[in-house]
Design a protein around this motif. Structure first.
Motif, PDB file in Angstrom:
ATOM      1  N   THR A  34      -4.433   7.367  -1.464  1.00  8.99           N
ATOM      2  CA  THR A  34      -3.069   7.794  -1.782  1.00  8.99           C
ATOM      3  C   THR A  34      -2.517   7.028  -2.984  1.00  8.99           C
ATOM      4  OG1 THR A  34      -2.634   8.365   0.535  1.00  8.99           O
ATOM      5  CG2 THR A  34      -0.725   7.980  -0.871  1.00  8.99           C
ATOM      6  N   LEU A  35      -2.697   5.709  -2.985  1.00 10.85           N
ATOM      7  CA  LEU A  35      -2.182   4.890  -4.090  1.00 10.85           C
ATOM      8  C   LEU A  35      -2.907   5.190  -5.399  1.00 10.85           C
ATOM      9  CD1 LEU A  35      -1.684   1.436  -2.307  1.00 10.85           C
ATOM     10  CD2 LEU A  35      -0.015   3.255  -2.713  1.00 10.85           C
ATOM     11  N   ARG A  36      -4.214   5.420  -5.326  1.00 12.70           N
ATOM     12  CA  ARG A  36      -4.962   5.734  -6.546  1.00 12.70           C
ATOM     13  C   ARG A  36      -4.462   7.049  -7.158  1.00 12.70           C
ATOM     14  NH1 ARG A  36      -9.614   5.675  -4.562  1.00 12.70           N
ATOM     15  NH2 ARG A  36     -10.101   3.510  -5.070  1.00 12.70           N
ATOM     16  N   THR A  37      -4.224   8.032  -6.313  1.00 11.41           N
ATOM     17  CA  THR A  37      -3.750   9.321  -6.816  1.00 11.41           C
ATOM     18  C   THR A  37      -2.356   9.201  -7.408  1.00 11.41           C
ATOM     19  OG1 THR A  37      -5.049  10.421  -5.085  1.00 11.41           O
ATOM     20  CG2 THR A  37      -3.373  11.721  -6.190  1.00 11.41           C
ATOM     21  N   LEU A  38      -1.471   8.444  -6.740  1.00 18.42           N
ATOM     22  CA  LEU A  38      -0.121   8.255  -7.263  1.00 18.42           C
ATOM     23  C   LEU A  38      -0.134   7.515  -8.599  1.00 18.42           C
ATOM     24  CD1 LEU A  38       1.876   7.352  -4.035  1.00 18.42           C
ATOM     25  CD2 LEU A  38       2.134   9.398  -5.427  1.00 18.42           C
ATOM     26  N   GLN A  45      -7.343   0.704 -10.901  1.00 19.53           N
ATOM     27  CA  GLN A  45      -8.361   0.408  -9.896  1.00 19.53           C
ATOM     28  C   GLN A  45      -7.671   0.013  -8.591  1.00 19.53           C
ATOM     29  OE1 GLN A  45     -11.270  -2.506 -11.031  1.00 19.53           O
ATOM     30  NE2 GLN A  45     -12.092  -1.297 -12.731  1.00 19.53           N
ATOM     31  N   VAL A  46      -8.082   0.675  -7.499  1.00 15.40           N
ATOM     32  CA  VAL A  46      -7.510   0.397  -6.181  1.00 15.40           C
ATOM     33  C   VAL A  46      -8.653   0.048  -5.241  1.00 15.40           C
ATOM     34  CG1 VAL A  46      -6.101   1.256  -4.284  1.00 15.40           C
ATOM     35  CG2 VAL A  46      -5.647   2.039  -6.623  1.00 15.40           C
ATOM     36  N   GLN A  47      -8.547  -1.101  -4.594  1.00 15.50           N
ATOM     37  CA  GLN A  47      -9.577  -1.544  -3.660  1.00 15.50           C
ATOM     38  C   GLN A  47      -8.927  -1.988  -2.361  1.00 15.50           C
ATOM     39  OE1 GLN A  47     -11.635  -4.673  -5.777  1.00 15.50           O
ATOM     40  NE2 GLN A  47     -12.991  -3.233  -6.820  1.00 15.50           N
ATOM     41  N   GLY A  48      -9.667  -1.807  -1.271  1.00 18.51           N
ATOM     42  CA  GLY A  48      -9.150  -2.253   0.013  1.00 18.51           C
ATOM     43  C   GLY A  48      -9.811  -1.516   1.162  1.00 18.51           C
ATOM     44  N   PRO A  49      -9.505  -1.916   2.368  1.00 19.73           N
ATOM     45  CA  PRO A  49     -10.072  -1.252   3.558  1.00 19.73           C
ATOM     46  C   PRO A  49      -9.464   0.135   3.732  1.00 19.73           C
ATOM     47  CG  PRO A  49      -8.420  -2.862   4.212  1.00 19.73           C
ATOM     48  CD  PRO A  49      -8.594  -3.027   2.732  1.00 19.73           C
ATOM     49  N   PRO A  50     -10.121   0.994   4.530  1.00 22.05           N
ATOM     50  CA  PRO A  50      -9.605   2.355   4.752  1.00 22.05           C
ATOM     51  C   PRO A  50      -8.415   2.355   5.706  1.00 22.05           C
ATOM     52  CG  PRO A  50     -11.598   2.012   6.044  1.00 22.05           C
ATOM     53  CD  PRO A  50     -11.431   0.780   5.190  1.00 22.05           C
ATOM     54  N   LEU A  51      -7.320   1.765   5.264  1.00 19.65           N
ATOM     55  CA  LEU A  51      -6.125   1.625   6.091  1.00 19.65           C
ATOM     56  C   LEU A  51      -5.303   2.910   6.047  1.00 19.65           C
ATOM     57  CD1 LEU A  51      -4.218  -0.292   7.710  1.00 19.65           C
ATOM     58  CD2 LEU A  51      -3.199  -0.920   5.511  1.00 19.65           C
ATOM     59  N   VAL A  52      -4.787   3.338   7.196  1.00 19.58           N
ATOM     60  CA  VAL A  52      -3.913   4.512   7.293  1.00 19.58           C
ATOM     61  C   VAL A  52      -2.595   4.067   7.926  1.00 19.58           C
ATOM     62  CG1 VAL A  52      -3.592   6.809   8.261  1.00 19.58           C
ATOM     63  CG2 VAL A  52      -5.869   6.087   7.511  1.00 19.58           C
ATOM     64  N   ALA A  95       2.632   0.421 -27.408  1.00 17.42           N
ATOM     65  CA  ALA A  95       1.963   0.665 -28.697  1.00 17.42           C
ATOM     66  C   ALA A  95       0.517   1.111 -28.517  1.00 17.42           C
ATOM     67  CB  ALA A  95       2.036  -0.588 -29.584  1.00 17.42           C
ATOM     68  N   GLY A  96       0.283   1.967 -27.530  1.00 18.80           N
ATOM     69  CA  GLY A  96      -1.052   2.516 -27.346  1.00 18.80           C
ATOM     70  C   GLY A  96      -2.082   1.546 -26.826  1.00 18.80           C
ATOM     71  N   ARG A  97      -1.651   0.411 -26.308  1.00 19.32           N
ATOM     72  CA  ARG A  97      -2.591  -0.569 -25.788  1.00 19.32           C
ATOM     73  C   ARG A  97      -3.252  -0.046 -24.508  1.00 19.32           C
ATOM     74  NH1 ARG A  97      -2.426  -6.644 -25.755  1.00 19.32           N
ATOM     75  NH2 ARG A  97      -3.735  -7.323 -24.016  1.00 19.32           N
ATOM     76  N   GLY A  98      -4.555  -0.201 -24.384  1.00 17.88           N
ATOM     77  CA  GLY A  98      -5.285   0.208 -23.196  1.00 17.88           C
ATOM     78  C   GLY A  98      -5.506  -0.967 -22.261  1.00 17.88           C
ATOM     79  N   GLY A  99      -6.011  -0.668 -21.087  1.00 17.82           N
ATOM     80  CA  GLY A  99      -6.278  -1.722 -20.123  1.00 17.82           C
ATOM     81  C   GLY A  99      -6.382  -1.165 -18.717  1.00 17.82           C
ATOM     82  N   THR A 100      -6.269  -2.069 -17.756  1.00 10.45           N
ATOM     83  CA  THR A 100      -6.455  -1.697 -16.356  1.00 10.45           C
ATOM     84  C   THR A 100      -5.363  -2.318 -15.496  1.00 10.45           C
ATOM     85  OG1 THR A 100      -8.858  -1.647 -16.674  1.00 10.45           O
ATOM     86  CG2 THR A 100      -8.068  -1.708 -14.416  1.00 10.45           C
ATOM     87  N   ILE A 101      -4.878  -1.538 -14.568  1.00 13.65           N
ATOM     88  CA  ILE A 101      -3.956  -2.033 -13.545  1.00 13.65           C
ATOM     89  C   ILE A 101      -4.752  -2.174 -12.254  1.00 13.65           C
ATOM     90  CG2 ILE A 101      -1.863  -1.557 -12.219  1.00 13.65           C
ATOM     91  CD1 ILE A 101      -0.875   0.089 -14.607  1.00 13.65           C
ATOM     92  N   TYR A 102      -4.707  -3.364 -11.650  1.00 14.88           N
ATOM     93  CA  TYR A 102      -5.496  -3.671 -10.459  1.00 14.88           C
ATOM     94  C   TYR A 102      -4.597  -3.696  -9.228  1.00 14.88           C
ATOM     95  CZ  TYR A 102      -8.739  -5.282 -14.072  1.00 14.88           C
ATOM     96  OH  TYR A 102      -9.555  -5.363 -15.185  1.00 14.88           O
ATOM     97  N   ILE A 103      -4.954  -2.904  -8.239  1.00 15.32           N
ATOM     98  CA  ILE A 103      -4.231  -2.876  -6.964  1.00 15.32           C
ATOM     99  C   ILE A 103      -5.225  -3.201  -5.862  1.00 15.32           C
ATOM    100  CG2 ILE A 103      -2.887  -1.463  -5.360  1.00 15.32           C
ATOM    101  CD1 ILE A 103      -2.021   0.232  -7.712  1.00 15.32           C
TER     102      ILE A 103
END
Length: 347
Positions: free
Chosen positions: A209-213, A229-236, A263-271
């Motif tokens: 859900t968080l990855r899609t959002l 990037q979203v990592q974690g257990p299969p929590l519901v 300014a067009g900077r790329g990168g990654t958001i980690y959750i």
């Protein structure tokens, strides 16, 4: 072993009991099969088993056709056994042994027909209650879906009104910026409601859900060079907690896109989601964007975004902190780490 064949048979029997002609026809056919089977087994059976094949025929006729067809099968079985399989054969004679045998069969037949008839009545009532329950559940589901659809539409409508007002405030940059941020939040709330109420959203892991959002937020911001990037257990989680946590994550990701990837900077958001003991979870959000100034203080000033995040954390019954860590490749800046510990069950 699956109970589905038995369930299908019970459903067939319930339908058959509502058609009397079919029930009596089934009873006659079952009696005929039982009589033929008894003749076929006569060479292997010793004397004294005149009703062997007629008991299951009587029970099956009662279950499928009801009490009337069951009684018909019992009477025909009694007469057939008396004529062909009880001495003196084909003479309809009576002696003490034959009277006892037929009397015992008649008693067992009456008891079985009454018991199976009561069971049929209970099954029919249960089926009717289940049908009413399904109808009420379908009605409730439809009304709830319609309610949620209207809520999402109202949120989108409010966002549209804010967009109109935003255009009228071009002469006041601060007010226009505030309206723009409010419109963005309403739009994301509408997206969250629509996505979480989709038919295929039940029991979806929180990480998905968080990855899609996050992908939605990044796409809406037009910053395709940033990924999540979203990592974690299969929590519901339950719906309310999922909505609250989704709003919190959207707020953090939006701030990261706004301040860390300009300014067009790329990168990654980690959750990252981690277990924090029985019934608790820790959410960590950070990124490798431009970083924060060295003198940045999340607790200083009247920052609306951070106040919203603290309010959402309180709604979850959790504890939120904003930490700093060294930004990659820049000793003069620090990355903001949003850390939230919250219970995964209701309070």
């Amino acid at each position: 072993m699956s109970s589905r064949p038995w369930d299908r048979f019970l459903a067939f029997a319930a339908r058959s009991r509502s058609r009397p002609l079919f029930g009596y026809g089934f009873s006659l056919a079952t009696f005929g099969i039982a009589l033929a089977a008894r003749f076929a087994m006569g060479a292997w059976l010793p004397l004294g088993f005149p009703f062997l094949t007629f008991f299951p025929a009587m029970l099956l006729s009662t279950l499928v056709g009801g009490r009337g067809p069951g009684a018909l099968c019992a009477v025909l079985s009694l007469l057939a056994a008396w004529y062909w399989f009880i001495r003196p054969f084909t003479a309809l004679g009576l002696d003490l042994a034959s009277v006892l045998a037929m009397g015992l069969f008649a008693l067992v037949a009456v008891v079985n027909i009454l018991v199976v008839g009561l069971m049929n009545h209970a099954l029919d009532r249960l089926a009717a209650e289940q049908q009413r329950t399904r109808a009420l559940l379908d009605q409730r589901t439809t009304l709830f879906s319609e309610l949620q659809h209207r809520v999402a539409n109202n949120l989108a409508f409010i966002g549209g009104l804010l967009a109109v007002q935003h255009k009228r405030l071009a002469h006041n940059p601060e007010a226009a910026q505030a309206l723009s941020e409010a419109r963005h939040r309403f739009d994301m709330m509408s997206r969250i409601h629509r996505r979480l109420h989709a038919p295929d959203s039940a029991d979806v892991p929180l990480t998905l859900t968080l990855r899609t959002l996050c992908d939605d937020v990044i796409a809406a911001a037009g910053q395709a060079e940033v990924r999540c990037q979203v990592q974690g257990p299969p929590l519901v989680l339950d719906f309310d907690r999922t909505v609250t946590l989704s709003l919190l994550v959207v707020e953090v990701v939006t701030n990261a896109l706004k301040h860390g990837f300009t300014a067009g900077r790329g990168g990654t958001i980690y959750i990252t989601l981690d277990n924090a003991g029985p019934g608790r979870c820790v959410l960590t959000i950070t990124d490798d964007g431009a970083g924060l100034p060295a003198d940045f203080d999340a607790d200083a000033g009247d920052r609306l975004g951070f106040r919203i995040l603290r309010g959402l954390a309180r709604s979850l019954g959790g504890r939120i902190e904003f930490r700093r860590q060294a930004a990659p490749g820049d000793d003069q800046a620090a990355a903001l780490v949003t850390w939230l510990e919250f219970p995964v069950a209701g309070r």
